[in-house]
Design a protein around this motif. Structure first.
Motif, PDB file in Angstrom:
ATOM      1  N   SER A  35     -45.337  11.169 -19.835  1.00  0.00           N
ATOM      2  CA  SER A  35     -43.999  11.103 -20.424  1.00  0.00           C
ATOM      3  C   SER A  35     -42.990  10.942 -19.294  1.00  0.00           C
ATOM      4  N   CYS A  36     -41.986  10.085 -19.514  1.00  0.00           N
ATOM      5  CA  CYS A  36     -41.048   9.719 -18.443  1.00  0.00           C
ATOM      6  C   CYS A  36     -39.606   9.800 -18.935  1.00  0.00           C
TER       7      CYS A  36
ATOM      8  N   ASN B 145     -36.670  20.730 -33.078  1.00  0.00           N
ATOM      9  CA  ASN B 145     -37.628  20.285 -34.088  1.00  0.00           C
ATOM     10  C   ASN B 145     -38.849  19.677 -33.418  1.00  0.00           C
ATOM     11  N   CYS B 146     -39.977  19.880 -34.041  1.00  0.00           N
ATOM     12  CA  CYS B 146     -41.240  19.377 -33.510  1.00  0.00           C
ATOM     13  C   CYS B 146     -41.480  17.947 -33.982  1.00  0.00           C
ATOM     14  N   PHE B 147     -41.960  17.102 -33.069  1.00  0.00           N
ATOM     15  CA  PHE B 147     -42.360  15.735 -33.408  1.00  0.00           C
ATOM     16  C   PHE B 147     -43.767  15.498 -32.878  1.00  0.00           C
TER      17      PHE B 147
ATOM     18  N   ALA C  25     -41.934  14.843 -24.080  1.00  0.00           N
ATOM     19  CA  ALA C  25     -43.192  15.293 -24.680  1.00  0.00           C
ATOM     20  C   ALA C  25     -43.821  16.445 -23.898  1.00  0.00           C
ATOM     21  N   ASP C  26     -44.331  17.427 -24.644  1.00  0.00           N
ATOM     22  CA  ASP C  26     -45.043  18.562 -24.047  1.00  0.00           C
ATOM     23  C   ASP C  26     -46.531  18.303 -23.930  1.00  0.00           C
TER      24      ASP C  26
ATOM     25  N   THR D 170     -38.317  11.342 -13.868  1.00  0.00           N
ATOM     26  CA  THR D 170     -39.005  12.616 -14.025  1.00  0.00           C
ATOM     27  C   THR D 170     -40.250  12.388 -14.860  1.00  0.00           C
ATOM     28  N   ALA D 171     -41.407  12.787 -14.335  1.00  0.00           N
ATOM     29  CA  ALA D 171     -42.666  12.684 -15.079  1.00  0.00           C
ATOM     30  C   ALA D 171     -43.013  14.047 -15.657  1.00  0.00           C
ATOM     31  N   GLY D 172     -43.447  14.039 -16.906  1.00  0.00           N
ATOM     32  CA  GLY D 172     -43.751  15.298 -17.581  1.00  0.00           C
ATOM     33  C   GLY D 172     -45.220  15.453 -17.895  1.00  0.00           C
ATOM     34  N   ALA D 173     -45.550  15.471 -19.185  1.00  0.00           N
ATOM     35  CA  ALA D 173     -46.924  15.694 -19.615  1.00  0.00           C
ATOM     36  C   ALA D 173     -47.812  14.530 -19.207  1.00  0.00           C
ATOM     37  N   LEU D 174     -49.075  14.835 -18.896  1.00  0.00           N
ATOM     38  CA  LEU D 174     -50.048  13.845 -18.453  1.00  0.00           C
ATOM     39  C   LEU D 174     -51.224  13.773 -19.414  1.00  0.00           C
ATOM     40  N   SER D 175     -51.866  12.604 -19.461  1.00  0.00           N
ATOM     41  CA  SER D 175     -53.151  12.445 -20.130  1.00  0.00           C
ATOM     42  C   SER D 175     -53.993  11.509 -19.290  1.00  0.00           C
TER      43      SER D 175
END
Length: 450
Positions: free
Chosen positions: A235-236, A293-295, A270-271, A219-224
């Motif tokens: 994010s994977c 919790n935020c990281f 990651a968001d 699953t791929a999430g946030a991109l840059s």
């Protein structure tokens, strides 16, 4: 002769026009009209043995040609009220003058001078995931398993369908290529990432991820995609705890690196990802409500280390719903800080020069918070552009400027509900509303010609 003493005559659809080489030079070397000039920007002379033409005949719309010729003469675009915009844009494309038309319609981006110029209704009310601005002034909007693509004229192209796979993020490699990250469906072996044509919607390349020389579904999430060395970060999450950040080459499409998630760092969920060119590192933010919790961390891929991190895990034993929770984050390299925002639209700043510092909150809610009755709230988002900071809250976007980030203007409209996402690019700001799935287009008007 088609040219006489620097003058050039055209017959466009039966109507005669006469202009100068100086005016045609404003069309640019790569335009159809600019090609009529030689290397010294003078009218081309007929080749030996070639008959000289009395005029250049062009079998096109003369009314549109008059508007475009006036644009080359004055730098201003005056379109008659009875002339369809689509017709003018089509003719501008034929002559190679689309860039000039765009430049005349709106000026360089300035958050304090933005004006609402259009609103486009979506096709799936209440299901908007993300909106991303393209480099040429177009945009794409993700809705569930679909991505709707619009060019800079806001004409919709063929949509991209992922066959019921949930779109997690989307971004532009260039004006012709869109990369999409998607959620893997259990037992299907799909998900991951792919590059699609923005004009046809066709799949051009599917990205693979390998762990120990074995290709795995993920699953791929946030991109840059902001890397200066043409890399794509995502994010994977794999099914065998292969959590981390994958890296691919934009040109070859091949995987070039993978940063595995170390203990205490939430990377696979990651968001927000943001490449920092100056520091040659990647900011990773995993935020509430995805995790309790935020990281936030900075990753150095050269030695696979987390060179800076912050978390609210130690703030208190149990955060109540009334506590300030970090909902979005963005790095500001010039001030060596990370800006965050909470559910009250308070901006906070974390110093990147210290690993022990907390959030320095600056309350903005009294100035910016205006929630309509019975309106569904959306989590605020942040963006930066040319030294300006943008923060969405309910149905408005606040603009902050200066070293102390003073509120200087607010963009707001009442139709469509709260803003669930916004994006800046191609000298435009696009804001996606949650309830009606309408997106707004904001532009900076061109500077007056003196």
């Amino acid at each position: 002769m088609a040219s006489r003493r620097g003058r050039i005559r055209f017959n466009v659809g039966g109507k005669i026009f006469e202009t100068t080489a100086t005016t045609l030079a404003n069309a640019g070397r790569h335009s159809m009209l600019g090609a009529l000039l030689d290397d010294s920007w003078n009218p081309r002379q007929p080749a030996e043995g070639e008959a000289a033409e009395a005029e250049y005949f062009i079998d096109r719309n003369p009314a549109c040609f008059a508007v475009l010729l006036d644009l080359l003469r004055t730098g201003e675009l005056h379109v008659p009220p009875n002339m369809p915009e689509k017709l003018l844009n089509r003719e501008a494309l034929f002559y190679g003058l689309l860039d000039q038309v765009r430049a005349a319609r709106w000026g360089p981006f300035d958050g304090n001078r933005l004006q609402l110029v259009d609103s486009v209704s979506g096709r799936a009310p209440g299901d908007g995931t993300a909106i991303r601005a393209g480099p040429d002034g177009g945009c794409c909007v993700a809705h569930g398993s679909m991505v709707h693509v619009y060019d800079w004229m806001l004409e919709e192209h063929r949509p991209i369908s992922l066959d019921y796979q949930q779109v997690n993020d989307v971004g532009y490699i260039d004006a012709e290529s869109i990369v999409i990250s998607a959620r893997e469906r259990l037992g299907k072996g799909d998900g991951g990432m792919g590059v699609f044509s923005s004009s046809t919607g066709e799949l051009r390349h599917r990205f693979r991820v390998s762990h120990y020389d074995q290709v795995k579904s993920f699953t791929a999430g946030a991109l840059s995609l902001g890397s200066s060395d043409y890399k794509i970060f995502a994010s994977c999450k794999g099914r065998c705890n292969e959590y981390g950040i994958g890296v691919w080459d934009q040109i070859t499409g091949q995987q070039v690196d993978f940063f595995y998630e170390p203990p205490g760092c939430c990377l696979g969920d990651a968001d927000k990802l943001q490449w920092l060119d100056g520091d040659k590192c990647l900011m990773v933010a995993t935020l509430f409500p995805r995790t309790d919790n935020c990281f936030i961390g900075l990753l150095d891929f050269r030695d696979k280390s987390v060179i800076w991190s912050w978390s609210d895990a130690g703030t208190s034993v149990s955060l109540s719903l009334d506590e300030k929770r970090v909902l979005h984050a963005i790095a500001i390299e010039d001030s060596r800080s990370i800006c965050v925002v909470n559910q009250y639209d308070d901006l906070g700043f974390i110093d990147l020069r210290s690993n022990a510092g907390g959030v320095r909150w600056s309350s903005r809610s009294k100035l910016t918070n205006r929630k309509a009755p019975n309106e569904e709230s959306c989590y605020p988002k942040l963006a930066t552009h040319d030294g300006q900071l943008f923060s969405s809250m309910n149905d408005g976007i606040s603009v902050f400027c200066g070293p102390e980030w003073v509120l200087t203007s607010t963009l707001r409209r009442s139709y469509g509900g709260s803003i669930c996402d916004f994006s800046i690019g191609g000298d435009r700001l696009f804001a996606l509303h949650s309830e009606e799935n309408v997106f707004d287009v904001w532009e900076t008007p061109p500077s007056p010609i003196i």
